[in-house]
Design an enzyme around this catalytic site. Structure first.
Site, PDB file in Angstrom:
ATOM      1  N   ARG A  98       8.444   4.623 -70.804  1.00  0.00           N
ATOM      2  CA  ARG A  98       8.936   2.330 -71.871  1.00  0.00           C
ATOM      3  C   ARG A  98       7.834   3.196 -72.301  1.00  0.00           C
ATOM      4  O   ARG A  98       8.510   2.355 -73.366  1.00  0.00           O
ATOM      5  CB  ARG A  98       9.067   2.090 -70.209  1.00  0.00           C
ATOM      6  CG  ARG A  98       9.170   0.597 -70.520  1.00  0.00           C
ATOM      7  CD  ARG A  98       9.662   0.170 -69.452  1.00  0.00           C
ATOM      8  NE  ARG A  98      10.611   0.864 -68.259  1.00  0.00           N
ATOM      9  CZ  ARG A  98      10.581   0.587 -66.862  1.00  0.00           C
ATOM     10  NH1 ARG A  98       9.265  -0.291 -66.885  1.00  0.00           N
ATOM     11  NH2 ARG A  98      11.315   0.678 -66.869  1.00  0.00           N
ATOM     12  N   TYR A  99       6.734   3.012 -72.484  1.00  0.00           N
ATOM     13  CA  TYR A  99       6.147   1.869 -73.645  1.00  0.00           C
ATOM     14  C   TYR A  99       5.806   3.209 -74.784  1.00  0.00           C
ATOM     15  O   TYR A  99       5.758   4.565 -74.758  1.00  0.00           O
ATOM     16  CB  TYR A  99       4.845   1.599 -72.256  1.00  0.00           C
ATOM     17  CG  TYR A  99       5.090   0.509 -72.099  1.00  0.00           C
ATOM     18  CD1 TYR A  99       5.545  -0.737 -72.614  1.00  0.00           C
ATOM     19  CD2 TYR A  99       4.803   0.632 -70.816  1.00  0.00           C
ATOM     20  CE1 TYR A  99       5.742  -2.280 -71.412  1.00  0.00           C
ATOM     21  CE2 TYR A  99       5.196  -0.314 -70.303  1.00  0.00           C
ATOM     22  CZ  TYR A  99       5.844  -1.433 -70.416  1.00  0.00           C
ATOM     23  OH  TYR A  99       5.885  -2.716 -69.716  1.00  0.00           O
ATOM     24  N   ARG A 155       2.401   5.137 -73.258  1.00  0.00           N
ATOM     25  CA  ARG A 155       1.968   5.955 -71.888  1.00  0.00           C
ATOM     26  C   ARG A 155       3.320   6.097 -71.417  1.00  0.00           C
ATOM     27  O   ARG A 155       4.141   5.836 -71.629  1.00  0.00           O
ATOM     28  CB  ARG A 155       0.953   4.773 -70.684  1.00  0.00           C
ATOM     29  CG  ARG A 155       1.774   3.718 -71.378  1.00  0.00           C
ATOM     30  CD  ARG A 155       0.208   2.170 -71.446  1.00  0.00           C
ATOM     31  NE  ARG A 155       1.086   1.263 -70.969  1.00  0.00           N
ATOM     32  CZ  ARG A 155       1.653   0.191 -72.452  1.00  0.00           C
ATOM     33  NH1 ARG A 155       1.527   1.220 -73.363  1.00  0.00           N
ATOM     34  NH2 ARG A 155       2.012  -0.673 -71.869  1.00  0.00           N
ATOM     35  N   CYS A 198       4.602   8.689 -48.889  1.00  0.00           N
ATOM     36  CA  CYS A 198       3.496   7.422 -48.468  1.00  0.00           C
ATOM     37  C   CYS A 198       2.849   7.590 -47.575  1.00  0.00           C
ATOM     38  O   CYS A 198       3.314   7.531 -46.656  1.00  0.00           O
ATOM     39  CB  CYS A 198       3.979   5.963 -49.153  1.00  0.00           C
ATOM     40  SG  CYS A 198       5.129   5.727 -50.817  1.00  0.00           S
ATOM     41  N   CYS A 248       7.319   0.357 -47.820  1.00  0.00           N
ATOM     42  CA  CYS A 248       7.147  -0.808 -47.936  1.00  0.00           C
ATOM     43  C   CYS A 248       7.998  -1.007 -48.104  1.00  0.00           C
ATOM     44  O   CYS A 248       8.584  -0.304 -48.460  1.00  0.00           O
ATOM     45  CB  CYS A 248       6.201  -1.079 -49.153  1.00  0.00           C
ATOM     46  SG  CYS A 248       4.647  -0.150 -49.366  1.00  0.00           S
ATOM     47  N   CYS A 263      10.023  -1.723 -51.143  1.00  0.00           N
ATOM     48  CA  CYS A 263       9.677  -1.069 -52.095  1.00  0.00           C
ATOM     49  C   CYS A 263      11.126  -0.614 -53.838  1.00  0.00           C
ATOM     50  O   CYS A 263      11.992  -0.357 -53.320  1.00  0.00           O
ATOM     51  CB  CYS A 263       9.642   0.595 -51.707  1.00  0.00           C
ATOM     52  SG  CYS A 263       9.420   2.059 -53.038  1.00  0.00           S
ATOM     53  N   ARG A 323      11.182   1.754 -55.414  1.00  0.00           N
ATOM     54  CA  ARG A 323      11.891   2.774 -55.856  1.00  0.00           C
ATOM     55  C   ARG A 323      11.826   3.823 -53.864  1.00  0.00           C
ATOM     56  O   ARG A 323      11.800   5.183 -54.515  1.00  0.00           O
ATOM     57  CB  ARG A 323      10.705   3.583 -55.715  1.00  0.00           C
ATOM     58  CG  ARG A 323      10.225   3.573 -57.746  1.00  0.00           C
ATOM     59  CD  ARG A 323       9.348   5.062 -58.422  1.00  0.00           C
ATOM     60  NE  ARG A 323       8.622   4.269 -59.502  1.00  0.00           N
ATOM     61  CZ  ARG A 323       7.624   4.100 -59.636  1.00  0.00           C
ATOM     62  NH1 ARG A 323       6.239   5.129 -58.544  1.00  0.00           N
ATOM     63  NH2 ARG A 323       7.088   3.180 -60.255  1.00  0.00           N
ATOM     64  N   ASP A 361      10.959  -7.572 -57.542  1.00  0.00           N
ATOM     65  CA  ASP A 361      11.875  -7.057 -58.329  1.00  0.00           C
ATOM     66  C   ASP A 361      13.907  -6.672 -58.243  1.00  0.00           C
ATOM     67  O   ASP A 361      13.497  -7.425 -56.719  1.00  0.00           O
ATOM     68  CB  ASP A 361      11.670  -5.676 -58.409  1.00  0.00           C
ATOM     69  CG  ASP A 361      10.949  -5.168 -58.984  1.00  0.00           C
ATOM     70  OD1 ASP A 361      10.477  -5.886 -60.489  1.00  0.00           O
ATOM     71  OD2 ASP A 361      10.206  -4.037 -59.479  1.00  0.00           O
ATOM     72  N   ASP A 389       8.872  -7.548 -63.836  1.00  0.00           N
ATOM     73  CA  ASP A 389       9.097  -6.276 -64.581  1.00  0.00           C
ATOM     74  C   ASP A 389      10.851  -6.698 -65.144  1.00  0.00           C
ATOM     75  O   ASP A 389      11.527  -6.649 -64.509  1.00  0.00           O
ATOM     76  CB  ASP A 389       8.802  -5.151 -64.046  1.00  0.00           C
ATOM     77  CG  ASP A 389       8.997  -3.988 -64.353  1.00  0.00           C
ATOM     78  OD1 ASP A 389       8.503  -3.783 -65.350  1.00  0.00           O
ATOM     79  OD2 ASP A 389       7.980  -3.394 -64.003  1.00  0.00           O
ATOM     80  N   LYS A 439       7.501  -4.957 -68.578  1.00  0.00           N
ATOM     81  CA  LYS A 439       6.305  -6.485 -68.119  1.00  0.00           C
ATOM     82  C   LYS A 439       6.288  -7.060 -68.811  1.00  0.00           C
ATOM     83  O   LYS A 439       5.826  -7.348 -70.265  1.00  0.00           O
ATOM     84  CB  LYS A 439       5.693  -6.015 -67.483  1.00  0.00           C
ATOM     85  CG  LYS A 439       4.700  -5.424 -66.265  1.00  0.00           C
ATOM     86  CD  LYS A 439       3.847  -4.049 -66.195  1.00  0.00           C
ATOM     87  CE  LYS A 439       3.945  -3.228 -64.883  1.00  0.00           C
ATOM     88  NZ  LYS A 439       4.973  -1.526 -66.007  1.00  0.00           N
TER      89      LYS A 439
HETATM   90  C1  LIG Z   1       4.127  -0.680 -65.177  1.00  0.00           C
HETATM   91  C2  LIG Z   1       4.007   0.728 -66.630  1.00  0.00           C
HETATM   92  C3  LIG Z   1       3.422   1.204 -67.240  1.00  0.00           C
HETATM   93  C4  LIG Z   1       1.803   0.825 -67.361  1.00  0.00           C
HETATM   94  O1  LIG Z   1       2.086  -0.293 -67.729  1.00  0.00           O
HETATM   95  P1  LIG Z   1       0.583  -1.351 -68.325  1.00  0.00           P
HETATM   96  O2  LIG Z   1       1.388  -2.681 -68.477  1.00  0.00           O
HETATM   97  O3  LIG Z   1      -0.001  -0.037 -69.039  1.00  0.00           O
HETATM   98  O4  LIG Z   1       0.215  -1.078 -66.620  1.00  0.00           O
HETATM   99  C5  LIG Z   1       3.507   2.169 -67.564  1.00  0.00           C
HETATM  100  N1  LIG Z   1       4.583   3.270 -67.843  1.00  0.00           N
HETATM  101  C6  LIG Z   1       5.685   2.174 -67.029  1.00  0.00           C
HETATM  102  C7  LIG Z   1       7.330   3.242 -66.808  1.00  0.00           C
HETATM  103  C8  LIG Z   1       5.576   1.481 -66.219  1.00  0.00           C
HETATM  104  O5  LIG Z   1       6.547   0.551 -65.385  1.00  0.00           O
HETATM  105  S1  SF4 Z   2       5.673   0.118 -53.021  1.00  0.00           S
HETATM  106 FE1  SF4 Z   2       7.628   2.476 -52.138  1.00  0.00          FE
HETATM  107  S2  SF4 Z   2       6.016   4.061 -53.791  1.00  0.00           S
HETATM  108 FE2  SF4 Z   2       4.470   2.384 -52.560  1.00  0.00          FE
HETATM  109  S3  SF4 Z   2       3.084   2.883 -51.477  1.00  0.00           S
HETATM  110 FE3  SF4 Z   2       5.004   0.882 -50.733  1.00  0.00          FE
HETATM  111  S4  SF4 Z   2       6.650   2.890 -50.536  1.00  0.00           S
HETATM  112 FE4  SF4 Z   2       5.417   3.949 -51.591  1.00  0.00          FE
END
Ligand SMILES: *Cc1c(COP(=O)(O)O)cnc(C)c1O
Ligand code: SF4
Length: 384
Positions: free
Chosen positions: A90-91, A94, A103, A107, A110, A112, A270, A307, A314
């Site tokens: 996305r960025y 990184r 996990c 959670c 979560c 995801r 989220d 986010d 973010k």
């Molecule tokens: C959070 C995130 C990052 C890292 O973001 P930072 O602001 O550098 O910590 C990178 N890629 C994705 C898809 C993210 O959700």
């Molecule tokens: S937030 Fe989701 S991915 Fe992260 S530790 Fe909890 S269950 Fe696992």
């Protein structure tokens, strides 16, 4: 089998256990089980003090999850921004690298859930296209191992992943996003730390949400990581009933700093399906930030971010500190709501038509009135 693996085996997983242990109605427990697998390991279970407490809310399945059926499965569009399986890019510099779907605890909030908790094993071979993508994209200098929880892999498997990443010269920083120091601190062993430190620079971002999670065990885990030269940061999620007040957040942030964990982000919750009941009004987060900055060590103050739904990334949210601004000064309030003026630097080469317009307007305006300005600041919602 290592202790942490044994503890995962002993976790609460089944509908029967949910009925017995948490008195969840059997039909509802079955529906919840279908919606998102439960896993409460014996360590995290031991932190629960009473039903419905902040620890319970994070890990015990709740009927409310079933009411919120319209929420998006992938609120951050991570899948759309995935050029190859297991990578979200996305960025500019990184990338997120999802190395497992497991996990140490699941959670309930979560983001995801769509990917997490299924038992699909990810092997090194499944990750081949991801390694290739990272190798081809020389702009990527920071790789974030996530999942799931990357520390669900054995030390040997994790080391194979790290070795592959270290073969890619343009990758400078490797981060691990892991909840283990908080939810299953027994996972952090001397053997793991000795392995990780061969692959520096390694950073860990962990995920504590409540001061009760800071225990002798989690303190030991974080210390071991720090002692291996790994800077540890914390990303927490603002959640109703868990940590949605300034007092709890202050205690959490100060407690983390004391165990050498640097608060990094507080996330606005989220829009994830099944987790709507955790969301708080934006004002609650802004009020918390207002009561952190200036009141406690700046090292303990994270950034509050949304986010952005749809994959915007973010976006930092700040209480309003700017009362007014024009071309030659800015008027600010501090953490005590006192007012200060900072004369700006005027650079004639940068005068725009907007500046000229503002200058004209200013001539018409009266001198600012301090009382009126204080009255205009949005007053925080709660006093404490
Ligand atoms: C959070 C995130 C990052 C890292 O973001 P930072 O602001 O550098 O910590 C990178 N890629 C994705 C898809 C993210 O959700
Ligand atoms: S937030 Fe989701 S991915 Fe992260 S530790 Fe909890 S269950 Fe696992």
């Amino acid at each position: 089998m290592e202790l942490w693996q044994e503890m995962i085996r002993q976790s609460i997983h089944s509908v029967d256990q949910l009925v017995d242990k948490f008195k969840i109605d059997r039909t509802i427990a079955a529906k919840l089980d279908k919606f998102f697998q439960a896993r409460v390991n014996p360590y995290y279970l031991s932190l629960i003090r009473y039903p419905g407490d902040p620890i319970w809310l994070q890990c015990v399945p709740d009927e409310k999850e079933l009411e919120d059926i319209d929420g998006p499965e992938d609120p951050l569009n991570e899948d759309d921004m995935s050029p190859v399986p297991n990578i979200t890019h996305r960025y500019p510099d990184r990338a997120l690298f999802l190395v497992t779907s497991q996990c140490g605890l699941y959670c309930r909030f979560c983001t995801r859930k769509r990917k997490v908790g299924n038992s699909n094993k990810i092997s090194l071979r499944n990750l081949e296209s991801a390694f290739n993508y990272l190798a081809q994209h020389t702009e990527i200098s920071d790789v974030i191992l996530s999942g799931g929880d990357p520390l669900m892999h054995t030390d040997a498997m994790l080391e194979k992943i790290l070795m592959r990443l270290r073969e890619i010269k343009h990758i400078q920083v490797i981060r691990l996003g892991t909840k283990m120091p908080c939810v299953l601190p027994q996972r952090i062993t001397p053997k793991l730390c000795n392995m990780l430190k061969k692959y520096h620079p390694i950073y860990v971002n962990t995920h504590f949400n409540h001061p009760w999670e800071i225990t002798p065990e989690s303190t030991k885990a974080c210390n071991m990581l720090s002692d291996a030269g790994i800077p540890v940061g914390n990303q927490c999620v603002l959640m109703k009933g868990v940590n949605d007040n300034a007092e709890t957040m202050r205690e959490l942030m100060k407690g983390l700093l004391a165990i050498r964990v640097r608060p990094y982000y507080i996330y606005q919750a989220d829009l994830t399906k099944g987790a709507n009941h955790f969301r708080t009004p934006l004002e609650v987060g802004l009020d918390i930030m207002d009561k952190l900055r200036g009141h406690i060590s700046g090292l303990a103050v994270p950034q509050f971010v949304i986010d952005a739904p749809g994959g915007g990334g973010k976006i930092p949210m700040l209480p309003n500190y700017v009362i007014s601004r024009d071309e030659d000064k800015i008027i600010l309030r501090n953490y005590k709501y006192n007012i200060y003026e900072y004369p700006d630097v005027r650079d004639e080469s940068k005068v725009t038509s907007r500046d000229a317009y503002l200058r004209k307007q200013k001539k018409k305006r009266k001198v600012y009135d301090e009382k009126e300005m204080i009255a205009n600041i949005k007053v925080p919602i709660a006093n404490n």
